[in-house]
Design an enzyme around this catalytic site. Sequence first.
Site, PDB file in Angstrom:
ATOM      1  N   LYS A  23      -7.912 -13.086 -12.136  1.00  0.00           N
ATOM      2  CA  LYS A  23      -9.030 -12.156 -12.350  1.00  0.00           C
ATOM      3  C   LYS A  23     -10.107 -12.423 -11.306  1.00  0.00           C
ATOM      4  O   LYS A  23      -9.989 -13.374 -10.517  1.00  0.00           O
ATOM      5  CB  LYS A  23      -9.588 -12.305 -13.762  1.00  0.00           C
ATOM      6  CG  LYS A  23     -10.156 -13.680 -14.060  1.00  0.00           C
ATOM      7  CD  LYS A  23     -10.793 -13.737 -15.445  1.00  0.00           C
ATOM      8  CE  LYS A  23     -11.479 -15.078 -15.638  1.00  0.00           C
ATOM      9  NZ  LYS A  23     -12.172 -15.191 -16.913  1.00  0.00           N
TER      10      LYS A  23
ATOM     11  N   HIS B  67       1.865   1.379 -13.305  1.00  0.00           N
ATOM     12  CA  HIS B  67       2.605   0.169 -13.665  1.00  0.00           C
ATOM     13  C   HIS B  67       4.104   0.460 -13.578  1.00  0.00           C
ATOM     14  O   HIS B  67       4.567   1.496 -14.069  1.00  0.00           O
ATOM     15  CB  HIS B  67       2.232  -0.273 -15.088  1.00  0.00           C
ATOM     16  CG  HIS B  67       2.913  -1.539 -15.468  1.00  0.00           C
ATOM     17  ND1 HIS B  67       2.483  -2.775 -15.019  1.00  0.00           N
ATOM     18  CD2 HIS B  67       4.026  -1.768 -16.214  1.00  0.00           C
ATOM     19  CE1 HIS B  67       3.299  -3.703 -15.484  1.00  0.00           C
ATOM     20  NE2 HIS B  67       4.237  -3.129 -16.213  1.00  0.00           N
TER      21      HIS B  67
ATOM     22  N   GLY C  14       0.774  -1.239   0.000  1.00  0.00           N
ATOM     23  CA  GLY C  14       0.000   0.000   0.000  1.00  0.00           C
ATOM     24  C   GLY C  14       0.803   1.286   0.000  1.00  0.00           C
ATOM     25  O   GLY C  14       0.292   2.337   0.398  1.00  0.00           O
ATOM     26  N   SER C  15       2.053   1.253  -0.488  1.00  0.00           N
ATOM     27  CA  SER C  15       2.829   2.498  -0.456  1.00  0.00           C
ATOM     28  C   SER C  15       2.269   3.533  -1.429  1.00  0.00           C
ATOM     29  O   SER C  15       2.297   4.735  -1.145  1.00  0.00           O
ATOM     30  CB  SER C  15       4.313   2.240  -0.730  1.00  0.00           C
ATOM     31  OG  SER C  15       4.521   1.844  -2.059  1.00  0.00           O
ATOM     32  N   ASN C  16       1.721   3.084  -2.547  1.00  0.00           N
ATOM     33  CA  ASN C  16       1.080   4.056  -3.445  1.00  0.00           C
ATOM     34  C   ASN C  16      -0.187   4.624  -2.821  1.00  0.00           C
ATOM     35  O   ASN C  16      -0.442   5.830  -2.919  1.00  0.00           O
ATOM     36  CB  ASN C  16       0.764   3.418  -4.797  1.00  0.00           C
ATOM     37  CG  ASN C  16       1.966   3.434  -5.707  1.00  0.00           C
ATOM     38  OD1 ASN C  16       2.359   4.486  -6.204  1.00  0.00           O
ATOM     39  ND2 ASN C  16       2.574   2.283  -5.902  1.00  0.00           N
TER      40      ASN C  16
ATOM     41  N   ASN D 173      -4.401   3.108 -13.496  1.00  0.00           N
ATOM     42  CA  ASN D 173      -3.439   2.157 -12.944  1.00  0.00           C
ATOM     43  C   ASN D 173      -2.052   2.772 -12.943  1.00  0.00           C
ATOM     44  O   ASN D 173      -1.756   3.653 -13.756  1.00  0.00           O
ATOM     45  CB  ASN D 173      -3.431   0.879 -13.799  1.00  0.00           C
ATOM     46  CG  ASN D 173      -2.547  -0.203 -13.207  1.00  0.00           C
ATOM     47  OD1 ASN D 173      -2.487  -0.376 -11.989  1.00  0.00           O
ATOM     48  ND2 ASN D 173      -1.852  -0.942 -14.063  1.00  0.00           N
TER      49      ASN D 173
ATOM     50  N   MET E 163      -3.457  -6.714  -8.194  1.00  0.00           N
ATOM     51  CA  MET E 163      -2.842  -7.719  -9.054  1.00  0.00           C
ATOM     52  C   MET E 163      -3.852  -8.589  -9.791  1.00  0.00           C
ATOM     53  O   MET E 163      -3.519  -9.704 -10.203  1.00  0.00           O
ATOM     54  CB  MET E 163      -1.863  -8.574  -8.229  1.00  0.00           C
ATOM     55  CG  MET E 163      -0.735  -7.749  -7.652  1.00  0.00           C
ATOM     56  SD  MET E 163      -0.063  -6.537  -8.829  1.00  0.00           S
ATOM     57  CE  MET E 163       1.625  -7.004  -8.854  1.00  0.00           C
ATOM     58  N   ARG E 164      -5.048  -8.089  -9.970  1.00  0.00           N
ATOM     59  CA  ARG E 164      -6.037  -8.846 -10.748  1.00  0.00           C
ATOM     60  C   ARG E 164      -6.463  -8.040 -11.964  1.00  0.00           C
ATOM     61  O   ARG E 164      -6.573  -6.812 -11.894  1.00  0.00           O
ATOM     62  CB  ARG E 164      -7.253  -9.178  -9.897  1.00  0.00           C
ATOM     63  CG  ARG E 164      -6.831 -10.120  -8.807  1.00  0.00           C
ATOM     64  CD  ARG E 164      -7.958 -10.848  -8.181  1.00  0.00           C
ATOM     65  NE  ARG E 164      -7.378 -11.733  -7.193  1.00  0.00           N
ATOM     66  CZ  ARG E 164      -7.294 -13.043  -7.319  1.00  0.00           C
ATOM     67  NH1 ARG E 164      -7.799 -13.653  -8.359  1.00  0.00           N
ATOM     68  NH2 ARG E 164      -6.721 -13.772  -6.375  1.00  0.00           N
TER      69      ARG E 164
END
Length: 206
Positions: free
Chosen positions: A69, A115, A16-18, A113, A96-97
Amino acid sequence: MANSHSKIAVLGSGKGSNFAALAEAMTNHLLEVEIALVISDVESAGILELARRRSIRAEYLAPGKFRSKLDEEAEQKLISMVTSANVEWVVLAGYMRILKGELLRQFQNRVVNIHPSLLPAFPGLGAWKQALDYGVKQTGCTVHLVDQGIDTGPIVAQEAVPVLSNDTPATLHERIQQVERRLYPAALQQLVTGRIRVEGRRTFTI
Ligand code: GAR
């Protein structure tokens, strides 16, 4: 918090750093959003704990039977969670889905997102390790809108990070993440305040 701020949901699977960077930017009035809820597909994910510590609603959403997913029931649940919270933007922060179908239709160009590579290089998992293994001298991170492909949607912002000769996957990922924590809040602020126009694959700052 002013009521005019866009409500967002943050989805993550990891530490959760973002998310923490987004929450920090929000507290410092650099990001004009209200984080209405945080959702994770991993019950023990650090992102849920970080959200609870900030008194932000944090929910575990069981992903169902697939590995990469959500199953149909989980996707419906996700849609009802974000719509009933009146969320305008779905912000992926280490989620990660793969999201597909109905959610993307309902939130077209409103799922964002981050990346850890300079897309279109190294989509998918472990992008920093892919970069190291390939031998590139520069990698970086990309903020993009999510479409039906894997890390293929319109690019909103990118920043390069050099690959150093003594880098390990961990040191390279950490330096990329330092940049992510600055780039993501700034790019999201532009999106939620309507300063980014999307035309096909291209985005423009207005
Ligand atoms: C981040 O580096 C993000 O770019 C990456 O996961 C990490 C999550 O870290 N995302 C992907 O690889 C998506 N394909 P965080 O939980 O500390 O924010």
